[in-house]
Design a protein around this motif. Structure first.
Motif, PDB file in Angstrom:
ATOM      1  N   ASN A  11       0.803  -1.194  -0.313  1.00 50.28           N
ATOM      2  CA  ASN A  11      -0.362   0.293   0.442  1.00 50.28           C
ATOM      3  C   ASN A  11       1.115   1.226  -0.047  1.00 50.28           C
ATOM      4  O   ASN A  11       1.783   1.237   0.758  1.00 50.28           O
ATOM      5  CB  ASN A  11      -0.640   0.042   1.188  1.00 50.28           C
ATOM      6  CG  ASN A  11      -2.509  -1.210   0.972  1.00 50.28           C
ATOM      7  OD1 ASN A  11      -2.682  -0.936  -0.076  1.00 50.28           O
ATOM      8  ND2 ASN A  11      -2.187  -1.664   2.413  1.00 50.28           N
ATOM      9  N   ASN A  26      -2.408   3.504  -9.162  1.00 55.83           N
ATOM     10  CA  ASN A  26      -3.586   2.366  -9.167  1.00 55.83           C
ATOM     11  C   ASN A  26      -4.149   2.067 -11.079  1.00 55.83           C
ATOM     12  O   ASN A  26      -4.497   0.723 -11.668  1.00 55.83           O
ATOM     13  CB  ASN A  26      -4.895   2.644  -8.710  1.00 55.83           C
ATOM     14  CG  ASN A  26      -4.427   3.166  -6.939  1.00 55.83           C
ATOM     15  OD1 ASN A  26      -3.762   2.178  -6.915  1.00 55.83           O
ATOM     16  ND2 ASN A  26      -5.400   3.524  -6.548  1.00 55.83           N
ATOM     17  N   ALA A  45      -1.788  -5.436  -9.619  1.00 53.13           N
ATOM     18  CA  ALA A  45      -2.449  -5.672  -8.843  1.00 53.13           C
ATOM     19  C   ALA A  45      -1.903  -6.010  -7.371  1.00 53.13           C
ATOM     20  O   ALA A  45      -3.276  -5.713  -6.590  1.00 53.13           O
ATOM     21  CB  ALA A  45      -3.427  -7.047  -9.595  1.00 53.13           C
ATOM     22  N   ARG A 100      -0.729  -1.224  -4.669  1.00 53.40           N
ATOM     23  CA  ARG A 100      -2.023   0.005  -4.302  1.00 53.40           C
ATOM     24  C   ARG A 100      -1.804   0.872  -3.589  1.00 53.40           C
ATOM     25  O   ARG A 100      -1.259   1.269  -2.802  1.00 53.40           O
ATOM     26  CB  ARG A 100      -3.427  -1.248  -3.897  1.00 53.40           C
ATOM     27  CG  ARG A 100      -4.720  -0.900  -4.176  1.00 53.40           C
ATOM     28  CD  ARG A 100      -5.010  -1.567  -5.181  1.00 53.40           C
ATOM     29  NE  ARG A 100      -6.381  -0.303  -5.747  1.00 53.40           N
ATOM     30  CZ  ARG A 100      -6.385  -0.288  -6.761  1.00 53.40           C
ATOM     31  NH1 ARG A 100      -5.377  -0.222  -8.147  1.00 53.40           N
ATOM     32  NH2 ARG A 100      -7.386   0.830  -7.185  1.00 53.40           N
TER      33      ARG A 100
END
Length: 157
Positions: A2, A22, A27, A30
């Motif tokens: 993150n 993003n 994936a 983030r």
């Protein structure tokens, strides 16, 4: 992983960085964004610019760093160095980097000149984000190496 893009108002630069990251990242990475003193709204020119670039804008909003949905692993401040702007200092135990970008919300002049300020902020942030998301796993998994790379990336214009 993150990543928090942090600035004061969370209306332009950090939102542009969050949405662009993003859009470009895999994936397992983030981005979120926040401000120490959020304006409460995303600048309309930020949304227009992102839409023009083909980047989704749904769900992005101006929020406080007190309301984060997840604890960041990395905090990247995007406040500019112009006009004595002070970046907020995130107080968590995280890896930090500074990618200063002048605030397009403060731009003055004609519509064309103001739009050029937003475009410049996007271009710089996109180049830095591309460099970040292209780092190999060896660097991403070594905090010392990652910090050095993020600091270098902050110099990309």
């Amino acid at each position: 992983m993150n990543i928090l893009f942090l600035c004061t108002g969370n209306s332009c630069r950090s939102i542009i960085a969050e949405a662009t990251f993003n859009h470009l990242a895999s994936a397992h990475m983030r981005a979120i964004s926040a401000g120490s003193q959020p304006t409460g709204e995303v600048h309309p020119r930020s949304l227009a610019l992102l839409a023009e670039k083909g980047i989704a804008t749904a769900g992005y909003y101006s929020k406080s760093w007190d309301d984060l949905p997840a604890t960041p692993d990395i905090v990247i401040t995007v406040c500019g160095n112009a006009a004595g702007e002070t970046c907020p200092a995130y107080l968590g135990n995280v890896l930090r980097a500074h990618w200063g970008v002048d605030d397009p919300a403060k731009a003055t002049g004609t519509d064309k000149e103001i739009n050029a300020s937003f475009e410049a902020a996007y271009r710089i942030l996109r180049a830095r984000i591309l460099a970040f998301v292209q780092l190999d796993q060896e660097i991403l998994s070594d905090a010392r190496k990652l910090k050095a790379e993020l600091d270098q990336i902050g110099n990309i214009l």
